[in-house]
Structure formats: C-alpha cells, structure tokens
Design a protein around this motif. Structure first.
Motif, mmCIF file in Angstrom:
data_model
loop_
_atom_site.group_PDB
_atom_site.id
_atom_site.type_symbol
_atom_site.label_atom_id
_atom_site.label_comp_id
_atom_site.label_asym_id
_atom_site.label_seq_id
_atom_site.Cartn_x
_atom_site.Cartn_y
_atom_site.Cartn_z
ATOM 1 N N ALA A 27 -5.897 -9.757 20.156
ATOM 2 C CA ALA A 27 -5.325 -11.011 19.668
ATOM 3 C C ALA A 27 -4.553 -11.750 20.754
ATOM 4 N N VAL A 28 -3.746 -11.034 21.526
ATOM 5 C CA VAL A 28 -2.974 -11.648 22.606
ATOM 6 C C VAL A 28 -3.834 -11.845 23.850
ATOM 7 N N GLY A 29 -4.548 -10.807 24.234
ATOM 8 C CA GLY A 29 -5.272 -10.823 25.504
ATOM 9 C C GLY A 29 -6.310 -11.911 25.616
ATOM 10 N N GLN A 30 -7.030 -12.202 24.527
ATOM 11 C CA GLN A 30 -8.087 -13.202 24.625
ATOM 12 C C GLN A 30 -7.527 -14.580 24.946
ATOM 13 N N MET A 31 -6.311 -14.878 24.486
ATOM 14 C CA MET A 31 -5.677 -16.144 24.839
ATOM 15 C C MET A 31 -5.134 -16.120 26.256
ATOM 16 N N VAL A 32 -4.634 -14.968 26.695
ATOM 17 C CA VAL A 32 -4.158 -14.844 28.070
ATOM 18 C C VAL A 32 -5.276 -15.187 29.047
ATOM 19 N N VAL A 33 -6.461 -14.628 28.802
ATOM 20 C CA VAL A 33 -7.602 -14.886 29.684
ATOM 21 C C VAL A 33 -7.869 -16.387 29.788
ATOM 22 N N GLY A 43 -13.535 -28.112 22.145
ATOM 23 C CA GLY A 43 -14.453 -26.991 22.256
ATOM 24 C C GLY A 43 -14.269 -26.176 23.521
ATOM 25 N N LYS A 44 -13.067 -26.204 24.095
ATOM 26 C CA LYS A 44 -12.787 -25.503 25.341
ATOM 27 C C LYS A 44 -12.117 -24.155 25.120
ATOM 28 N N LEU A 45 -12.004 -23.743 23.873
ATOM 29 C CA LEU A 45 -11.305 -22.496 23.559
ATOM 30 C C LEU A 45 -12.140 -21.676 22.585
ATOM 31 N N THR A 46 -12.259 -20.404 22.888
ATOM 32 C CA THR A 46 -12.913 -19.459 21.980
ATOM 33 C C THR A 46 -11.862 -18.503 21.450
ATOM 34 N N TYR A 47 -11.812 -18.335 20.136
ATOM 35 C CA TYR A 47 -10.869 -17.371 19.579
ATOM 36 C C TYR A 47 -11.598 -16.513 18.564
ATOM 37 N N LYS A 48 -11.702 -15.239 18.880
ATOM 38 C CA LYS A 48 -12.463 -14.307 18.048
ATOM 39 C C LYS A 48 -11.573 -13.723 16.955
ATOM 40 N N LEU A 49 -12.058 -13.776 15.733
ATOM 41 C CA LEU A 49 -11.367 -13.190 14.589
ATOM 42 C C LEU A 49 -12.182 -12.017 14.050
#
Length: 324
Positions: A146-152, A289-295
């Motif tokens: 949850a945190v790491g994917q946004m950090v990247v 569309g510049k952000l991917t957030y996986k749920l």
C-alpha cells in the motif's frame, strides 16, 4: 497469529435512537487492512494509538455512509472517510476526524487507496522527509504494498532512480509496471546486501524502509555518504517478541557515512499544508492517467481475519481492503 485469534459475531445493530450529540450512525462500505494494525494487537498501552482490547472490535480506517446524524456537519446519505471505524457493518462513531467524499470524477474507493492516509504516508516520507533530488537513487522495501507502490511512483515523478527488491517473481513484474528501474526477488538471492550492491554499485542515496530487520541492515551497508533513511514501518518486527527483536549489526555506518535516519508518524502532518499539496498532486495524476494504484479487494467482513493474515504474510500485491 492465526484465525483462532479472531471471532466473527452477530449481534443487534445500533440504531439512531442511541445517538448522542456529535455522533454518526454509519453503515460501513469498505475497511482498510494495514500493517500498523498488527502493532495495535501487542497490548502496548503507551503508544500514539491505543491498542485493541480482547473481545472488542478491531478499529481501522474505512469508508462509510451516514444513516443517521447528530452532528451538524453531516447529513443522511453522506459518504465519509477517515477516523477510526469499528469493524462492524453498522456502528456509532464520533463525527470528529471524518470528512465528506464529494461526488466527482474520482471514485470514493480512491480515498482508501491513492488519496488515502496510507498514500499520504508515502508522500510524507518520499517528498518531505527524504528531500529527494533528481538523479538520486532511492531503494524501497515493500514496493508493491500500500505504501511502497506510491513511493515508487512519487519518486519517479521527481526524477529519481528507483530500486525495488520484492518477495516474489510476480511482485518483480508488478514493481516494474509501477515504474521501478530495477527489481529482483530477494528470496532467490544468497545475500540481500550483495544483491543490492550488484544491482546498484554506485550506492543508495535514499532508503525508504517499510520492513526493518535484516532488510535495513542490507540497506545501511549500501548507503552513500550523507544518505537519508526514512523510517516508515518495520513489518518484519511487528509480530516478534521483544527478546526476538532484530539487533542491527552495522549502526556504526550511520556515523562513518554521515547518514540521517528519521522516523515519522503521518498523523503529525495531517493538519499541515502538505496534506492539501498531496491531494492536489495525486488527484491530478489520477485524472491524467499517470498513476497506477493496485487494490487487493476481498468481499465480506467475515473474511477480514484471513485478509489480515495474508497481509502480514506478505502475500498481497497492492493495498488490502475489505468490501462489506
């Protein structure tokens, strides 16, 4: 910890007649499953957030809809997020700490995901604490969580080179899809310290730590002079006894390499300009569309104990939520 430590019970739901001034009757829509919940099961009473009590509902971040209101700021039908919601389908909670989710272009679920407090944690650590400079190398643990994917993605948006060791081949692929320049399965290498050195012989400028333990040892060994370590969490240590807590082997490197090591608690930043800046930047990234957030979404409150166990076992890719 096992399923035997949890119990799902059925009891009469509270009603609007039980509301006191300043309270809301909420129907829960989504629950957020986060690593910090494990630390609240330790029985520690002097932390910034009170530990859970045996026999009482777990509490966590969530999204709910107002079914009755005794607070002037909220009306029946409002969708709200924030605060600490009890893990039950209907509950009474103080209105303080919640905000309305206004109808718009961004689905409500993003307020537990890309626009949620956990993602704001990523923003605080990456942007405010680490003070990144374009061209630097950032190493992140837990890169597909949850945190790491946004950090990247926040690091890449600022021109950093991102290195993401992860715990499976599937997660390697997921990390690269998020934008990581280098990713490898650390469970397939003999030495994490050596693998990091081989992947980035020029060294690490910023380490964003979500895991602690031996991962932090390996990162410290590869830090450059005047590097910065961001202490966000230590998932590897949440479930161990004090006697078994990891003892670091190379803390002297903090001195000889002139490293800075700063931990932070995201709640310290919620009432600062940083929060509005985060919402503005990430909202725009979502719209463009510049952000991917996986749920990683699971249906049914009765399945929430297994979701927590899978989270602590690092089996998930993305942010874990339970849809009620």
């Amino acid at each position: 910890m096992s399923l035997d430590d949890f119990k799902v019970v059925t009891k009469p739901a509270p009603t609007k007649d039980q509301l006191k001034e300043g309270e809301l009757l909420l129907r829960l829509l989504y629950m957020s499953c986060d690593p910090m919940l494990r630390s609240l099961m330790s029985g520690v009473t002097d932390g910034p957030i009170p530990s859970f009590q045996v026999g009482k509902p777990i509490r966590g971040l969530g999204i709910g809809v107002v079914e009755a209101s005794a607070s002037p700021g909220f009306d029946v039908g409002d969708t709200i997020v924030g605060g600490w919601l009890e893990w039950q389908t209907v509950s009474i909670t103080p209105a303080e700490g919640f905000i309305k989710i206004l109808p718009g272009d961004i689905p409500a679920i993003h307020y537990l995901g890309a626009l949620g407090v956990v993602s704001f944690t990523s923003y605080v650590g990456t942007v405010i604490v680490s003070q990144p400079k374009a061209g630097e190398t950032l190493l992140v643990s837990g890169a597909t969580g949850a945190v790491g994917q946004m950090v990247v993605q926040l690091a890449k948006a600022r021109g950093l080179r991102v290195v993401a060791p992860v715990g499976s081949d599937d997660k390697v692929q997921a990390a690269k899809e998020l934008g990581a320049d280098i990713s490898f399965n650390y469970k397939s290498v003999a030495s994490l310290e050596t693998a990091i050195k081989e992947a980035i012989p020029e060294g690490v400028d910023i380490y964003f730590d979500n895991v602690g333990g031996g991962f932090l040892d390996a990162a410290i060994a590869n830090m450059n002079l005047n590097g910065r370590i961001v202490g966000c969490g230590m998932l590897s240590q949440y479930a161990v006894s004090q006697e078994s807590f990891h003892r670091f082997k190379n803390l002297m490197d903090l001195v000889t390499k002139r490293l800075s090591f700063k931990g932070f608690v995201v709640s310290d930043y919620l009432n600062t300009p940083a929060y509005a800046e985060f919402v503005s930047e990430v909202s725009e990234m979502l719209k463009q569309g510049k952000l991917t957030y996986k749920l990683a979404e699971t249906a049914g409150i009765e399945n929430s104990p297994q979701v927590l166990l899978d989270l602590f076992g690092a089996k998930n890719i993305g942010k874990c939520i339970v849809r009620i």
